[in-house]
Write an enzyme that holds these catalytic residues in place. Structure first.
Site, PDB file in Angstrom:
ATOM      1  N   CYS A  55       0.860  -1.188   0.000  1.00  0.00           N
ATOM      2  CA  CYS A  55       0.000   0.000   0.000  1.00  0.00           C
ATOM      3  C   CYS A  55       0.893   1.234   0.000  1.00  0.00           C
ATOM      4  CB  CYS A  55      -0.885  -0.008   1.247  1.00  0.00           C
ATOM      5  SG  CYS A  55      -1.995   1.410   1.364  1.00  0.00           S
ATOM      6  N   HIS A  93     -10.025   1.411   2.202  1.00  0.00           N
ATOM      7  CA  HIS A  93      -9.525   2.740   2.587  1.00  0.00           C
ATOM      8  C   HIS A  93     -10.686   3.687   2.931  1.00  0.00           C
ATOM      9  CE1 HIS A  93      -5.189   2.634   2.003  1.00  0.00           C
ATOM     10  NE2 HIS A  93      -5.330   2.022   0.849  1.00  0.00           N
ATOM     11  N   HIS A 106      -9.188  -3.861  -1.489  1.00  0.00           N
ATOM     12  CA  HIS A 106      -8.143  -3.059  -0.845  1.00  0.00           C
ATOM     13  C   HIS A 106      -8.490  -1.572  -0.902  1.00  0.00           C
ATOM     14  CE1 HIS A 106      -3.776  -2.073   0.091  1.00  0.00           C
ATOM     15  NE2 HIS A 106      -4.245  -0.914  -0.358  1.00  0.00           N
ATOM     16  N   GLU A 107      -8.868  -1.097  -2.088  1.00  0.00           N
ATOM     17  CA  GLU A 107      -9.142   0.345  -2.230  1.00  0.00           C
ATOM     18  C   GLU A 107     -10.390   0.754  -1.450  1.00  0.00           C
ATOM     19  OE1 GLU A 107      -6.832   2.130  -3.214  1.00  0.00           O
ATOM     20  OE2 GLU A 107      -5.687   0.468  -4.056  1.00  0.00           O
TER      21      GLU A 107
HETATM   22 NI    NI Z   1      -3.688   1.106  -0.120  1.00  0.00          NI
END
Ligand code: NI
Length: 177
Positions: free
Chosen positions: A100, A146, A142-143
């Site tokens: 990341c 966030h 993953h995104e």
């Molecule tokens: Ni990330």
């Protein structure tokens, strides 16, 4: 527009729940997305979420052309996704390495759903609805994490599989995403 600096783990904003976008196709939104594109391209990332450049809005971008870093990973079409909603299509999970841009220099093994549906909007308010699997599904999870204030180390189950990229993969040129 501009390459922004990416916030690193420890920054409180990265742990916040991001707000939904309420107005599509406005100059401020297009400017934010251009900054995100410039920043991701500069850092050779596979994806970026708005909170990583300090904007707590539900905007992510991702996309991946074969052969940058993961020779075995599938291509992922470049996508701008707003107000995403994820629905796993099975309970199957698989583990793989992730990095990341907000956790530079490190990699860890993270479990993710193998198949999922994602829904949301593009910057013009047009609906996006896709069912994906594998690396595409991993990048989306993953995104979108966030936007919930979740960084991938918070999903690691076995911390023996978390470490510095240059130690884990000596001699390989691996760039953070
Ligand atoms: Ni990330």
């Amino acid at each position: 527009m501009a390459i922004k600096s990416v916030l690193k783990m420890g920054e409180p904003l990265l742990l916040q729940q991001a707000r939904p976008v309420e107005q599509f196709d406005i100059p401020q939104l297009h400017a934010l997305i251009q900054d995100m594109r410039d920043t991701m391209a500069d850092l050779n990332g596979a994806g970026l979420a708005a909170p990583q450049i300090g904007v707590s809005l539900q905007v992510v971008i991702f996309g991946f052309e074969k052969n940058q870093r993961y020779p075995d990973a599938d291509e992922v079409p470049f996508t701008i996704l707003l107000n995403p909603k994820l629905t796993p299509l099975s309970e199957d999970m698989e583990e793989d390495w992730e990095g990341c841009l907000s956790v530079p220099g490190m990699r860890g093994i993270v479990p993710r759903f193998v198949r999922l549906r994602y829904q949301g909007f593009d910057p013009y308010g047009t609906e996006i609805d896709r069912s994906v699997s594998g690396f595409h599904a991993r990048v989306v999870q993953h995104e979108c994490d966030h936007l919930q204030g979740i960084l991938y180390p918070m999903r690691i189950r076995d911390f023996r599989q978390f470490g510095f990229t240059d130690v884990l993969f000596p001699g390989q040129q691996i760039i953070d995403d």
